[in-house]
Design an enzyme around this catalytic site. Structure first.
Site, PDB file in Angstrom:
ATOM      1  N   ASP A   1       0.840  -1.194   0.000  1.00 33.02           N
ATOM      2  CA  ASP A   1       0.000   0.000   0.000  1.00 33.02           C
ATOM      3  C   ASP A   1       0.883   1.255   0.000  1.00 33.02           C
ATOM      4  O   ASP A   1       1.801   1.381   0.821  1.00 33.02           O
ATOM      5  CB  ASP A   1      -0.912   0.008   1.232  1.00 33.02           C
ATOM      6  CG  ASP A   1      -1.965   1.092   1.157  1.00 33.02           C
ATOM      7  OD1 ASP A   1      -3.005   0.866   0.517  1.00 33.02           O
ATOM      8  OD2 ASP A   1      -1.730   2.177   1.742  1.00 33.02           O
TER       9      ASP A   1
ATOM     10  N   ASN B   1      -1.686  13.470  -3.856  1.00 28.41           N
ATOM     11  CA  ASN B   1      -2.799  14.016  -4.644  1.00 28.41           C
ATOM     12  C   ASN B   1      -3.090  15.468  -4.257  1.00 28.41           C
ATOM     13  O   ASN B   1      -3.323  16.318  -5.130  1.00 28.41           O
ATOM     14  CB  ASN B   1      -4.056  13.165  -4.457  1.00 28.41           C
ATOM     15  CG  ASN B   1      -4.014  11.889  -5.272  1.00 28.41           C
ATOM     16  OD1 ASN B   1      -3.381  11.836  -6.330  1.00 28.41           O
ATOM     17  ND2 ASN B   1      -4.697  10.865  -4.806  1.00 28.41           N
TER      18      ASN B   1
ATOM     19  N   HIS C   1      -3.832  15.129  -8.872  1.00 24.43           N
ATOM     20  CA  HIS C   1      -4.168  13.744  -9.207  1.00 24.43           C
ATOM     21  C   HIS C   1      -3.364  13.196 -10.375  1.00 24.43           C
ATOM     22  O   HIS C   1      -3.028  12.000 -10.374  1.00 24.43           O
ATOM     23  CB  HIS C   1      -5.670  13.631  -9.475  1.00 24.43           C
ATOM     24  CG  HIS C   1      -6.500  13.757  -8.229  1.00 24.43           C
ATOM     25  ND1 HIS C   1      -6.751  12.687  -7.395  1.00 24.43           N
ATOM     26  CD2 HIS C   1      -7.111  14.830  -7.667  1.00 24.43           C
ATOM     27  CE1 HIS C   1      -7.491  13.094  -6.372  1.00 24.43           C
ATOM     28  NE2 HIS C   1      -7.731  14.391  -6.512  1.00 24.43           N
TER      29      HIS C   1
ATOM     30  N   ASP D   1      -1.401   9.707 -10.231  1.00 24.22           N
ATOM     31  CA  ASP D   1      -1.440   8.613 -11.205  1.00 24.22           C
ATOM     32  C   ASP D   1      -0.029   8.203 -11.614  1.00 24.22           C
ATOM     33  O   ASP D   1       0.261   7.012 -11.789  1.00 24.22           O
ATOM     34  CB  ASP D   1      -2.234   9.034 -12.444  1.00 24.22           C
ATOM     35  CG  ASP D   1      -3.727   9.147 -12.182  1.00 24.22           C
ATOM     36  OD1 ASP D   1      -4.170   8.637 -11.128  1.00 24.22           O
ATOM     37  OD2 ASP D   1      -4.433   9.719 -13.025  1.00 24.22           O
TER      38      ASP D   1
ATOM     39  N   GLU E   1      -4.797   2.591  -4.069  1.00 26.48           N
ATOM     40  CA  GLU E   1      -3.334   2.635  -4.037  1.00 26.48           C
ATOM     41  C   GLU E   1      -2.770   1.357  -3.429  1.00 26.48           C
ATOM     42  O   GLU E   1      -1.679   1.337  -2.886  1.00 26.48           O
ATOM     43  CB  GLU E   1      -2.838   3.856  -3.253  1.00 26.48           C
ATOM     44  CG  GLU E   1      -3.250   3.905  -1.810  1.00 26.48           C
ATOM     45  CD  GLU E   1      -4.536   4.706  -1.573  1.00 26.48           C
ATOM     46  OE1 GLU E   1      -4.737   5.138  -0.431  1.00 26.48           O
ATOM     47  OE2 GLU E   1      -5.325   4.900  -2.518  1.00 26.48           O
TER      48      GLU E   1
END
Length: 263
Positions: free
Chosen positions: A121, A129, A134, A138, A164
């Site tokens: 994780d 973010n 964002h 990504d 994630e």
């Protein structure tokens, strides 16, 4: 032999058997229908009845093989689309669960070794973010996915199973191998960063792992690995916590302490 080719060969073989049966029936019918017209006519009619199905069989088989190959390619593409995460190109949750269940089935037939499930994780992903946007988030997910992909073997399974969160199904001989892999992955990702200049942020992940030497259901193994992921997060993130499954009921043992982050 690729499964698709095997299917095409089987279907074409069945088609040729059908052609042979129809040719025999056609030739026999021609023989009996024209036997009253004399030997030359009867022979010509019977040979014609045999020849026509055989002569037309080859183009039909070629057409059938081409069409089947096209349909199977389309189906394979649809299956890939249904089991692939669009952003990272990894397996999605459905695809990953299918792969780890195959690993579990293989474990049932093996006398030695086991299976390690690692849940990886991304740490502080919301901050990435919020601070960098964002699109950069990504990019971070893609970077993690690429590093994970490059760090596992061909027979392992890797998927993005949540926002994630990633998972790796790792057939291995013992829990020590799983710990080694988890640390290697963690350190490799911790060397990555996203953003530029003063806004750059180093990436890190927390890893929870569960090793089973006996077949367990995916839900049981995942629950154990997810529990260990929570322990790694609680201990400060950027570390791994690995344990072994104690028995068929999935109890944990040998949890030990989380492996701390390397300065």
């Amino acid at each position: 032999m690729p499964p698709s080719f095997a299917h095409i060969r089987t279907i074409c073989g069945e088609f040729l058997v059908l052609v042979a049966a129809m040719t025999l029936m056609s030739g026999t019918a021609g023989f009996y229908l024209f036997r009253g017209f004399g030997q030359p006519v009867m022979t010509t009619a019977a040979l014609f009845a045999f020849a026509v199905p055989l002569a037309t069989a080859l183009p039909y088989v070629v057409y059938l093989a081409v069409r089947l190959n096209s349909l199977m390619s389309d189906n394979a593409g649809l299956k890939r689309a249904a089991t692939t995460d669009r952003l990272t190109g990894l397996l999605n949750r459905a695809g990953f669960e299918g792969e780890i269940r195959r690993h579990i089935a293989t474990l049932e037939r093996k006398q030695q070794g086991g299976l390690m499930l690692l849940v990886v994780d991304a740490d502080n992903f919301k901050q990435i973010n919020d601070r960098l946007g964002h699109p950069t988030g990504d990019q971070a997910l893609k970077a993690i996915a690429t590093e994970l992909r490059h760090s596992i073997r061909a027979g392992d399974a890797l998927g993005r199973i949540g926002g994630e969160e990633f998972a790796i199904s790792l057939p291995c001989a013992n829990i020590g191998q799983g710990r080694t892999v988890a640390e290697r992955l963690r350190l490799a990702i911790n060397a990555l960063s996203v953003g530029e200049g003063a806004d750059a942020m180093r990436l890190s992940v927390s890893v929870g792992g569960a090793f089973s030497a006996a077949p367990q259901s995916f839900d049981v193994i995942y629950a154990a690995a997810d529990h260990n992921l929570y322990q790694a997060k609680q201990a400060g993130r950027n570390r791994s916590t690995i344990s072994a499954m104690g028995n068929a009921h999935g109890y944990l043992r040998d949890a030990g302490k989380p492996v701390p982050a390397t300065p």
